[in-house]
Design an enzyme around this catalytic site. Structure first.
Site, PDB file in Angstrom:
ATOM      1  N   CYS A 248      12.779  55.676  67.793  1.00 27.96           N
ATOM      2  CA  CYS A 248      14.102  56.224  67.451  1.00 27.96           C
ATOM      3  C   CYS A 248      13.955  57.731  67.220  1.00 27.96           C
ATOM      4  O   CYS A 248      14.369  58.274  66.192  1.00 27.96           O
ATOM      5  CB  CYS A 248      14.708  55.531  66.243  1.00 27.96           C
ATOM      6  SG  CYS A 248      14.752  53.724  66.376  1.00 27.96           S
ATOM      7  N   ALA A 250      14.908  60.656  68.963  1.00 31.02           N
ATOM      8  CA  ALA A 250      15.868  61.738  69.233  1.00 31.02           C
ATOM      9  C   ALA A 250      16.662  62.089  67.973  1.00 31.02           C
ATOM     10  O   ALA A 250      16.914  61.206  67.142  1.00 31.02           O
ATOM     11  CB  ALA A 250      16.808  61.306  70.356  1.00 31.02           C
ATOM     12  N   GLY A 252      14.555  64.709  67.892  1.00 24.72           N
ATOM     13  CA  GLY A 252      13.193  65.192  68.031  1.00 24.72           C
ATOM     14  C   GLY A 252      12.657  66.129  66.977  1.00 24.72           C
ATOM     15  O   GLY A 252      11.583  66.703  67.168  1.00 24.72           O
ATOM     16  N   GLY A 253      13.329  66.279  65.846  1.00 30.31           N
ATOM     17  CA  GLY A 253      12.802  67.167  64.810  1.00 30.31           C
ATOM     18  C   GLY A 253      11.454  66.711  64.293  1.00 30.31           C
ATOM     19  O   GLY A 253      10.512  67.506  64.162  1.00 30.31           O
ATOM     20  N   LYS A 254      11.329  65.418  64.004  1.00 27.12           N
ATOM     21  CA  LYS A 254      10.052  64.893  63.492  1.00 27.12           C
ATOM     22  C   LYS A 254       9.011  64.836  64.602  1.00 27.12           C
ATOM     23  O   LYS A 254       7.810  65.019  64.353  1.00 27.12           O
ATOM     24  CB  LYS A 254      10.277  63.520  62.859  1.00 27.12           C
ATOM     25  CG  LYS A 254      11.213  63.544  61.652  1.00 27.12           C
ATOM     26  CD  LYS A 254      11.373  62.165  61.052  1.00 27.12           C
ATOM     27  CE  LYS A 254      12.395  62.155  59.930  1.00 27.12           C
ATOM     28  NZ  LYS A 254      13.767  62.398  60.422  1.00 27.12           N
ATOM     29  N   ASP A 272      13.576  56.515  72.525  1.00 26.55           N
ATOM     30  CA  ASP A 272      14.929  56.404  71.970  1.00 26.55           C
ATOM     31  C   ASP A 272      15.815  55.752  73.021  1.00 26.55           C
ATOM     32  O   ASP A 272      15.613  55.933  74.236  1.00 26.55           O
ATOM     33  CB  ASP A 272      15.493  57.771  71.593  1.00 26.55           C
ATOM     34  CG  ASP A 272      16.642  57.657  70.602  1.00 26.55           C
ATOM     35  OD1 ASP A 272      16.398  57.881  69.402  1.00 26.55           O
ATOM     36  OD2 ASP A 272      17.771  57.339  71.030  1.00 26.55           O
ATOM     37  N   ASP A 298      14.802  50.691  74.748  1.00 24.81           N
ATOM     38  CA  ASP A 298      15.172  49.968  73.533  1.00 24.81           C
ATOM     39  C   ASP A 298      13.910  49.622  72.751  1.00 24.81           C
ATOM     40  O   ASP A 298      13.036  48.909  73.264  1.00 24.81           O
ATOM     41  CB  ASP A 298      15.942  48.698  73.910  1.00 24.81           C
ATOM     42  CG  ASP A 298      16.573  48.014  72.707  1.00 24.81           C
ATOM     43  OD1 ASP A 298      16.114  48.245  71.575  1.00 24.81           O
ATOM     44  OD2 ASP A 298      17.515  47.227  72.908  1.00 24.81           O
ATOM     45  N   ASP A 317      11.639  56.066  62.477  1.00 25.17           N
ATOM     46  CA  ASP A 317      12.762  56.737  61.825  1.00 25.17           C
ATOM     47  C   ASP A 317      13.980  55.853  62.078  1.00 25.17           C
ATOM     48  O   ASP A 317      14.749  56.079  63.007  1.00 25.17           O
ATOM     49  CB  ASP A 317      12.941  58.132  62.418  1.00 25.17           C
ATOM     50  CG  ASP A 317      13.893  58.990  61.609  1.00 25.17           C
ATOM     51  OD1 ASP A 317      14.334  58.537  60.542  1.00 25.17           O
ATOM     52  OD2 ASP A 317      14.200  60.101  62.060  1.00 25.17           O
ATOM     53  N   CYS A 370      17.381  57.910  56.355  1.00 25.14           N
ATOM     54  CA  CYS A 370      18.139  58.894  55.576  1.00 25.14           C
ATOM     55  C   CYS A 370      19.245  58.171  54.809  1.00 25.14           C
ATOM     56  O   CYS A 370      20.377  58.646  54.718  1.00 25.14           O
ATOM     57  CB  CYS A 370      18.692  60.007  56.462  1.00 25.14           C
ATOM     58  SG  CYS A 370      19.728  59.456  57.826  1.00 25.14           S
TER      59      CYS A 370
END
Length: 429
Positions: A248, A250, A252-254, A272, A298, A317, A370
Site C-alpha cells: 500500500c 503510494a 511513496g513518501g515512506k 499498490d 492487489d 502502511d 494514520c
C-alpha cells in the site's frame, strides 16, 4: 467563474460524490487562473469541510425547510463560513455568494435572506450550536462517541486538535544535504523553520508555502511529509542488500524515505492497487533520483505479482479510517461513516494475512496506520498475534507516542505530529 461558485462545484463532488477533497482540488484548481483566487477557493473548501457539522446546524436553523439543490445548499454554507471565520467584509461575502447563484435566479433571494439573517442573529445561533455536541465540536456524532470510548481521558483534546490547521513539515533527502544545511537555505530564502524533535530528517515550517517555493524541491532535496510518518523508516531498520516489500505504498513518501536512509542499496518492491497513485509514486522517485521495483497489484492476492522470493522486511502502511489526519484532510468528517470502520478493519486483516507468508523467518513487519481508533490498531495486532503462532511483537521503546497494549500510538498534536500508529512484528524461525 465566480470563486464561490468554483468552491461549490468542488465541494459538490465531495458531499454528493464521495470523492476526496485533495483529488477534487487537484483537478479543479488549475481551471482558476489567478493564484490568489486558487488560494481563496482552496481556503473555502477546506474551511467548509472542517466546520461542516456546525455550518449544517446553523443552516438548518436559518431555513424553514431543507435546501434540496446541492449547489445552492453548499453556497449557503460557503457564505456562512465567510461570515464566521474568514477575513471577508460581510457585505462582500453576502453579495459575492448571492452572485454565484446568478444562473439560478430563484436561489438569489434565498441566499441573501439566509446570510443576512445570520448576521442579525449570529450570537444566539452560535450559542445554540455550542449546546449541540455535534455542532459544537464540528464532528459527526459517531466519531465523537468512538473517540470518547477509545480515549476517555483525551477525546475532547482530540476533537480540538482535529479542528486546527496542520503544520507543513518537510523531510530532508539525506543523500542530497543535511538538515542544518537546508535550514540555512530556508533562512536565506526568508522562510522561518525549526528542526523536528523526533525525526532527524524533519523540518517544520512556521508558515506553509507552495512546494514550488521550497529551495531545491525540484532537485529532490526535500519532500513534504508529516513527522509521524517519518518514524516508519527508522522503525523498519532496513539494511543494505535486504529485500524490502512496501505494501500500500503510494504515493511513496515512506518508500522514498526507506531508500534515502539505508546506507547501502536495497531491493525494494513497492505495491499498490491504485495505478494513478502509483504514477505519483514513480514521479516522486524520479524527482529524488531513487529507484524501486513498482508493482500495480492487489496486496490481498500476492500470487498475481510476487516472484516467490521472501522478504527481509515488510512495511504495511495499511488502509484505514484516516482519523489521525482529520486536521489535514477535514473532508474525512463528511466521507467516513461508522460502518466504514468495520469494513476497513476487515480489509486490513485480509492484507496482513496475505503478506505475512511473504516474510522470511527472522524478518520484521512494520504495521502502520494514520488512525487513532483502537479497532484498526492495537486490537488488530492483538487478534493477529493470537491467530498466528509464528508472530511475535517487538516492543517499540521511544520518547514519542503512547505505549498501548500492542504497539505505540501517536495522538494528533503531540509535538505537532499527525495521529499515527505503529507495531513491529517478527516472524519466528
Amino acid at each position: 467563474m465566480n470563486t464561490r461558485n468554483a468552491a461549490a462545484v468542488a465541494l459538490a463532488e465531495v458531499v454528493g460524490g464521495g470523492r476526496p477533497l485533495t483529488a477534487v482540488l487537484e483537478r479543479h484548481l488549475p481551471d482558476v487562473a489567478d493564484p490568489r483566487d486558487r488560494a481563496f477557493v482552496q481556503s473555502l473548501c477546506y474551511g467548509v469541510a472542517r466546520d461542516y457539522p456546525r455550518l449544517r446546524f446553523l443552516l438548518e436553523r436559518l431555513t424553514h425547510k431543507p435546501i434540496r439543490d446541492l449547489e445552492i445548499r453548499l453556497l449557503a454554507l460557503i457564505g456562512l463560513h465567510q461570515l464566521r471565520a474568514m477575513q471577508v467584509k460581510p457585505h462582500a461575502a453576502v453579495a459575492e455568494t448571492v452572485e454565484a447563484a446568478r444562473h439560478k435566479p430563484w436561489a438569489k433571494p434565498l441566499l441573501n435572506a439566509v446570510l443576512r439573517n445570520y448576521l442579525r442573529h449570529d450570537r444566539e445561533l452560535e450559542a445554540s450550536a455550542e449546546r449541540s455536541e455535534e455542532a459544537g465540536t464540528a464532528h459527526p456524532q459517531w466519531l465523537i462517541e468512538r473517540l470518547r470510548r477509545d480515549w476517555p481521558e483525551s477525546w475532547q483534546r482530540l476533537l480540538r486538535e482535529n479542528n486546527l490547521h496542520p503544520p507543513m513539515t518537510l523531510r530532508i533527502h539525506a543523500g542530497r544535504c543535511d538538515r542544518d544545511t537546508y535550514l540555512e537555505l530556508l533562512g536565506a530564502s526568508g522562510l522561518a523553520a525549526r528542526a523536528c524533535r523526533h525525526s532527524p530528517a524533519g523540518i517544520t515550517l512556521e508558515t506553509p508555502i507552495a512546494v514550488a517555493a521550497l529551495p531545491r524541491f525540484a532537485q529532490g532535496w526535500v519532500s513534504v511529509q508529516d513527522e509521524a510518518a517519518q518514524l516508519a523508516a527508522p522503525l523498519l531498520d532496513a539494511r543494505p542488500r535486504q529485500r524490502v516489500l512496501d505494501v500500500c505504498a503510494a504515493p511513496g513518501g515512506k518508500t522514498a524515505h526507506l531508500l534515502e536512509t539505508c546506507p547501502g542499496p536495497l531491493h525494494l518492491v513497492a505495491v499498490d492497487v491504485d495505478g494513478e497513485r502509483m504514477q505519483r509514486l514513480r514521479e516522486n522517485l524520479v524527482r529524488q533520483g531513487l529507484h524501486a521495483t513498482l508493482v500495480t497489484g492487489d496486496a490481498r492476492a500476492p500470487r498475481d505479482w510476487w516472484d516467490g522470493r521472501r522478504f527481509d522486511r515488510i512495511l504495511l502502511d495499511a488502509p484505514c479510517s484516516a482519523t489521525g489526519v482529520i486536521r489535514r484532510h477535514p473532508d474525512i468528517k463528511l466521507l467516513r461513516q461508522a460502518r466504514d470502520v468495520d469494513a476497513v478493519v476487515a480489509l486490513q486483516r485480509s492484507i496482513l494475512e496475505a503478506v505475512w507468508p511473504l516474510l522470511q523467518a527472522g524478518g520484521i513487519l512494520l504495521y502502520a496506520t494514520c488512525s487513532v481508533l483502537r479497532s484498526e490498531n492495537e486490537d488488530q495486532i492483538a487478534r493477529f498475534l493470537k491467530d498466528f503462532a509464528d508472530a511475535e511483537e517487538i516492543p517499540i521503546e521511544a520518547d514519542w507516542g503512547i505505549a498501548v497494549r500492542h504497539g505505540r500510538q501517536v495522538l494528533p498534536g503531540e509535538s505537532q505530529m499527525d495521529g499515527f500508529y505503529y507495531a513491529r512484528l517478527r516472524k519466528r524461525a
